[in-house]
Design an enzyme around this catalytic site. Structure first.
Site, PDB file in Angstrom:
ATOM      1  N   ASP A  33       1.123  -1.362  -0.334  1.00  0.00           N
ATOM      2  CA  ASP A  33       0.048   0.282   0.179  1.00  0.00           C
ATOM      3  C   ASP A  33       0.474   1.405  -0.097  1.00  0.00           C
ATOM      4  OD1 ASP A  33      -2.486  -1.840   0.202  1.00  0.00           O
ATOM      5  OD2 ASP A  33      -2.338  -2.246   2.600  1.00  0.00           O
ATOM      6  N   THR A  37      -9.413  -5.370   2.340  1.00  0.00           N
ATOM      7  CA  THR A  37     -10.025  -5.791   3.194  1.00  0.00           C
ATOM      8  C   THR A  37     -10.734  -4.673   3.875  1.00  0.00           C
ATOM      9  OG1 THR A  37      -7.883  -5.077   4.148  1.00  0.00           O
ATOM     10  CG2 THR A  37      -8.847  -7.703   4.012  1.00  0.00           C
ATOM     11  N   ARG A  84      -9.964  -2.566   6.370  1.00  0.00           N
ATOM     12  CA  ARG A  84      -9.393  -3.285   7.303  1.00  0.00           C
ATOM     13  C   ARG A  84      -8.524  -1.418   8.081  1.00  0.00           C
ATOM     14  NH1 ARG A  84      -5.610  -8.424   7.547  1.00  0.00           N
ATOM     15  NH2 ARG A  84      -5.611  -8.193   5.632  1.00  0.00           N
ATOM     16  N   ASP A  91       2.630  14.466   1.380  1.00  0.00           N
ATOM     17  CA  ASP A  91       1.187  15.478   1.821  1.00  0.00           C
ATOM     18  C   ASP A  91       0.930  15.040   3.539  1.00  0.00           C
ATOM     19  OD1 ASP A  91       0.582  12.889   0.107  1.00  0.00           O
ATOM     20  OD2 ASP A  91      -1.664  14.562   0.448  1.00  0.00           O
ATOM     21  N   HIS A 110      -4.941  -1.796  -5.604  1.00  0.00           N
ATOM     22  CA  HIS A 110      -3.451  -0.953  -6.041  1.00  0.00           C
ATOM     23  C   HIS A 110      -4.975   0.186  -6.965  1.00  0.00           C
ATOM     24  CE1 HIS A 110      -0.753  -3.934  -7.497  1.00  0.00           C
ATOM     25  NE2 HIS A 110      -0.549  -3.384  -5.787  1.00  0.00           N
TER      26      HIS A 110
HETATM   27  P1  GDP Z   1      -0.719   0.186  -3.569  1.00  0.00           P
HETATM   28  O1  GDP Z   1      -1.734  -1.099  -3.598  1.00  0.00           O
HETATM   29  O2  GDP Z   1       0.466   0.025  -3.221  1.00  0.00           O
HETATM   30  O3  GDP Z   1      -1.325   0.755  -4.558  1.00  0.00           O
HETATM   31  O4  GDP Z   1      -1.610   1.063  -2.367  1.00  0.00           O
HETATM   32  P2  GDP Z   1      -3.100   1.581  -1.735  1.00  0.00           P
HETATM   33  O5  GDP Z   1      -3.949   2.158  -4.264  1.00  0.00           O
HETATM   34  O6  GDP Z   1      -3.729  -0.024  -1.726  1.00  0.00           O
HETATM   35  O7  GDP Z   1      -2.994   2.602  -1.101  1.00  0.00           O
HETATM   36  C1  GDP Z   1      -2.415   3.759  -1.554  1.00  0.00           C
HETATM   37  C2  GDP Z   1      -3.497   5.115  -1.198  1.00  0.00           C
HETATM   38  O8  GDP Z   1      -2.821   5.668  -1.146  1.00  0.00           O
HETATM   39  C3  GDP Z   1      -4.200   5.173  -2.009  1.00  0.00           C
HETATM   40  O9  GDP Z   1      -5.954   5.755  -1.697  1.00  0.00           O
HETATM   41  C4  GDP Z   1      -4.186   6.388  -2.891  1.00  0.00           C
HETATM   42  O10 GDP Z   1      -4.481   6.888  -4.161  1.00  0.00           O
HETATM   43  C5  GDP Z   1      -3.270   6.964  -1.910  1.00  0.00           C
HETATM   44  N1  GDP Z   1      -2.175   7.987  -2.592  1.00  0.00           N
HETATM   45  C6  GDP Z   1      -0.932   7.521  -2.784  1.00  0.00           C
HETATM   46  N2  GDP Z   1       0.019   8.675  -3.539  1.00  0.00           N
HETATM   47  C7  GDP Z   1      -0.375   9.234  -2.564  1.00  0.00           C
HETATM   48  C8  GDP Z   1      -0.163  10.800  -2.697  1.00  0.00           C
HETATM   49  O11 GDP Z   1       0.800  11.050  -2.562  1.00  0.00           O
HETATM   50  N3  GDP Z   1      -0.713  11.203  -1.490  1.00  0.00           N
HETATM   51  C9  GDP Z   1      -1.976  10.853  -1.074  1.00  0.00           C
HETATM   52  N4  GDP Z   1      -2.774  11.840   0.084  1.00  0.00           N
HETATM   53  N5  GDP Z   1      -2.589  10.157  -1.685  1.00  0.00           N
HETATM   54  C10 GDP Z   1      -1.361   8.693  -2.260  1.00  0.00           C
HETATM   55  P1  IMO Z   2      -0.185  -4.148  -2.632  1.00  0.00           P
HETATM   56  O1  IMO Z   2      -0.447  -4.679  -3.615  1.00  0.00           O
HETATM   57  C1  IMO Z   2      -1.378  -4.737   2.183  1.00  0.00           C
HETATM   58  C2  IMO Z   2      -0.835  -8.600   3.720  1.00  0.00           C
HETATM   59  C3  IMO Z   2      -2.197  -8.837   4.382  1.00  0.00           C
HETATM   60  C4  IMO Z   2      -1.422  -9.646   5.410  1.00  0.00           C
HETATM   61  C5  IMO Z   2      -0.582 -10.887   4.217  1.00  0.00           C
HETATM   62  C6  IMO Z   2      -1.195 -12.148   4.040  1.00  0.00           C
HETATM   63  O2  IMO Z   2      -1.761  -3.465  -2.373  1.00  0.00           O
HETATM   64  O3  IMO Z   2       0.475  -3.459  -1.794  1.00  0.00           O
HETATM   65  P2  IMO Z   2      -2.205 -13.203   2.386  1.00  0.00           P
HETATM   66  O4  IMO Z   2      -3.868 -12.520   1.980  1.00  0.00           O
HETATM   67  O5  IMO Z   2      -1.639 -12.414   1.137  1.00  0.00           O
HETATM   68  O6  IMO Z   2      -2.179 -14.242   1.941  1.00  0.00           O
HETATM   69  O7  IMO Z   2      -2.477 -11.834   3.575  1.00  0.00           O
HETATM   70  O8  IMO Z   2      -0.199  -9.953   3.507  1.00  0.00           O
HETATM   71  N1  IMO Z   2      -0.912  -8.089   2.562  1.00  0.00           N
HETATM   72  C7  IMO Z   2      -0.908  -7.028   1.573  1.00  0.00           C
HETATM   73  N2  IMO Z   2      -0.566  -6.066   2.762  1.00  0.00           N
HETATM   74  N3  IMO Z   2      -1.286  -4.517   0.858  1.00  0.00           N
HETATM   75  C8  IMO Z   2      -1.122  -5.804  -0.360  1.00  0.00           C
HETATM   76  O9  IMO Z   2      -0.643  -5.302  -0.829  1.00  0.00           O
HETATM   77  C9  IMO Z   2      -1.023  -7.324   0.741  1.00  0.00           C
HETATM   78  N4  IMO Z   2      -0.923  -7.983  -0.243  1.00  0.00           N
HETATM   79  C10 IMO Z   2      -0.757  -8.373   1.092  1.00  0.00           C
HETATM   80  O10 IMO Z   2      -2.380  -7.929   4.963  1.00  0.00           O
HETATM   81  O11 IMO Z   2      -0.362  -9.286   7.073  1.00  0.00           O
HETATM   82 MG    MG Z   3      -2.948  -1.776  -1.651  1.00  0.00          MG
END
Ligand code: GDP
Ligand code: IMO
Ligand code: MG
Length: 427
Positions: free
Chosen positions: A17, A304, A306, A336, A45
């Site tokens: 994330d 999820t 969470r 930010d 993502h």
């Molecule tokens: P990923 O799994 O690595 O693609 O990340 P996620 O999408 O699960 O979580 C990142 C969250 O941060 C998302 O809600 C994005 O829209 C947000 N996000 C990404 N870059 C930035 C940023 O530079 N600033 C802020 N405020 N939010 C961001």
């Molecule tokens: P992105 O690509 C954050 C974590 C789960 C758990 C562990 C094992 O969005 O960054 P699993 O379901 O893979 O067997 O769970 O891995 N986990 C992630 N946490 N972002 C993810 O993906 C994750 N993919 C798996 O929360 O701790």
């Molecule tokens: Mg993510």
């Protein structure tokens, strides 16, 4: 694009994330191919365009850009329902999936019993649960490596698929019953799989040939890593990890493209730490600062829902990730969210029983007991989400970025200041 930087990898350097989706979407503008090569719909993502959120779980985040063809490669595990839901979303947006999406027949399927088993194991672990996403990821990969998996390849050979599905279900049902869970009925799921087979068969093809030809022709290929290095099955904090290989070598394993073909390895680093699921997190915060970061950063799981655990940036962990994956460029995201804090801490080392200890020496037992060593830096108060150049960022924000760069000894090339597609500062 010069011939030098044709092949790029985006990799999460923390616990997932980090904002990979946003950066992939931005970089995909120039890409010919965007490739997911591991994990499944445990990934979430997010891409944000003019305030509209697009969460991706399986289809590569590059699909919203005009140019690239997106590929789900061999190392990925596919839940049929999730794939069909995502395909439906993009079809409704008039994206021609027959032209835009390719799927490798080598991808393994997440079967109904995998999801039940994931849940049953978690429930049985009780207070020692790992906090998986319960999407069946671990059991699906376990079946893959023990030759019990079922792939897209079999799905497109229907009678073979049904035979294997029935055989595996018979065995898995015995385990499910031992857990006190109702057995799976194959018939209930056959229509979904039949529908998936029909829907995806035009998109399944020789992705190996497509990618290798693209590389020969000096096309631009972008690999979209999922999760984060701390969740890597071998080098993460086992057992608080995921089932796939997150590190750079995972590209070769999951896509058939050798690692030495990759020119740019982008580590995505969130300006602080977040984590969903269990396991030690040395810099975790439990106070008002944590609440503030969680709310401002909307730190709730994309998959999820969470609430994510949050803490200060853990530099020894990120440095370990950089070394493990040869990260040679960094994008800092969500800086930010730190605006408004009078001071910011960054962990620069650990102590255990009064002695310094390296991240690589730590298993989960050490990590849960050690004390982080912090460097405190002054904060800034301005809203920075509309700033377009590095020099216009508050001086203390620039100093924080430079401090991270110096510690990691990797160039920071992008500073992201908002979720929006356009909001990235090139340093
Ligand atoms: P990923 O799994 O690595 O693609 O990340 P996620 O999408 O699960 O979580 C990142 C969250 O941060 C998302 O809600 C994005 O829209 C947000 N996000 C990404 N870059 C930035 C940023 O530079 N600033 C802020 N405020 N939010 C961001
Ligand atoms: P992105 O690509 C954050 C974590 C789960 C758990 C562990 C094992 O969005 O960054 P699993 O379901 O893979 O067997 O769970 O891995 N986990 C992630 N946490 N972002 C993810 O993906 C994750 N993919 C798996 O929360 O701790
Ligand atoms: Mg993510």
């Amino acid at each position: 694009m010069t011939a030098k930087n044709m092949i790029q990898l985006v990799i999460g350097s923390q616990w997932g994330d980090e904002g990979k989706g946003k950066i992939v979407d931005m970089m995909a503008k120039k890409a010919d191919f965007v490739v997911r090569f591991h994990g499944g719909n445990n990934a979430g993502h997010t891409v944000v365009i003019n305030g509209k959120k697009f969460p991706f779980h399986l289809i590569p985040s590059g699909i919203l850009q005009k140019k690239p063809i997106v590929i789900i490669e061999a190392g990925t595990v596919i839940d049929p329902e999730v794939l069909m839901e995502e395909m439906e979303i993009f079809s409704k947006m008039r994206i021609n999936l027959k032209k835009k999406l390719m799927i490798s027949p080598r991808c393994h399927l997440i079967m109904p019993y995998h999801k039940e088993l994931d849940q049953a194991y978690e429930n049985a672990r009780g207070k020692n649960k790992l906090g998986t996403t319960k999407r069946g990821i671990g059991p699906a990969y376990a079946d893959k490596v023990s030759y019990n998996g079922i792939r897209i390849y079999e799905l497109l050979n229907w009678s073979l698929f049904v035979e294997k599905f029935k055989f595996q279900t018979e065995i898995k049902n015995k385990i499910l019953v031992a857990f006190g869970v109702a057995p799976i009925k194959v018939e209930k799921y056959l229509p979904t799989f039949k529908k998936l087979a029909e829907r995806i068969s035009p998109m399944v093809g020789d992705t190996f040939a497509v990618l290798h030809k693209a590389i020969k022709q000096k096309k631009q290929v972008l690999f979209e890593g999922a999760h984060g290095v701390m969740l890597d099955n071998s080098f993460g904090l086992y057992p608080f990890v995921t089932a796939s290989n997150v590190i750079e070598g995972g590209v070769n394993i999951g896509s058939g493209v050798p690692s030495n073909k990759i020119d740019e390895i982008w580590g995505i680093v969130k300006a602080y730490t977040s984590r969903v699921g269990g396991g030690p997190l040395p810099t975790e915060l439990f106070d008002k600062t944590a609440e503030g970061i969680r709310e401002r950063g909307y730190e709730y799981g994309t998959t999820t829902g969470r609430p994510r655990r949050v803490g200060w940036l853990d530099l020894p962990a990120v440095k370990y990730a950089c070394e493990l994956s040869s990260i040679n460029r960094i994008a800092i995201t969500k800086i930010d969210i730190l605006s408004g804090l009078s001071s910011i801490k960054a962990c620069v080392g650990y102590k255990l029983n009064g002695k310094k200890i390296e991240f690589s020496q730590c298993g989960y037992l050490e990590l849960s007991k050690l004390t982080p060593i912090y460097k405190t830096l002054p904060g800034w108060s301005q809203d920075i989400s509309k700033i377009k150049s590095f020099k216009k960022l508050p001086v203390n924000c620039q100093k924080y970025v430079r401090f991270i760069e110096k510690y990691l000894d990797v160039k920071i090339k992008i500073v992201s200041v908002s979720p929006e597609r356009e909001a990235s500062i090139f340093v």
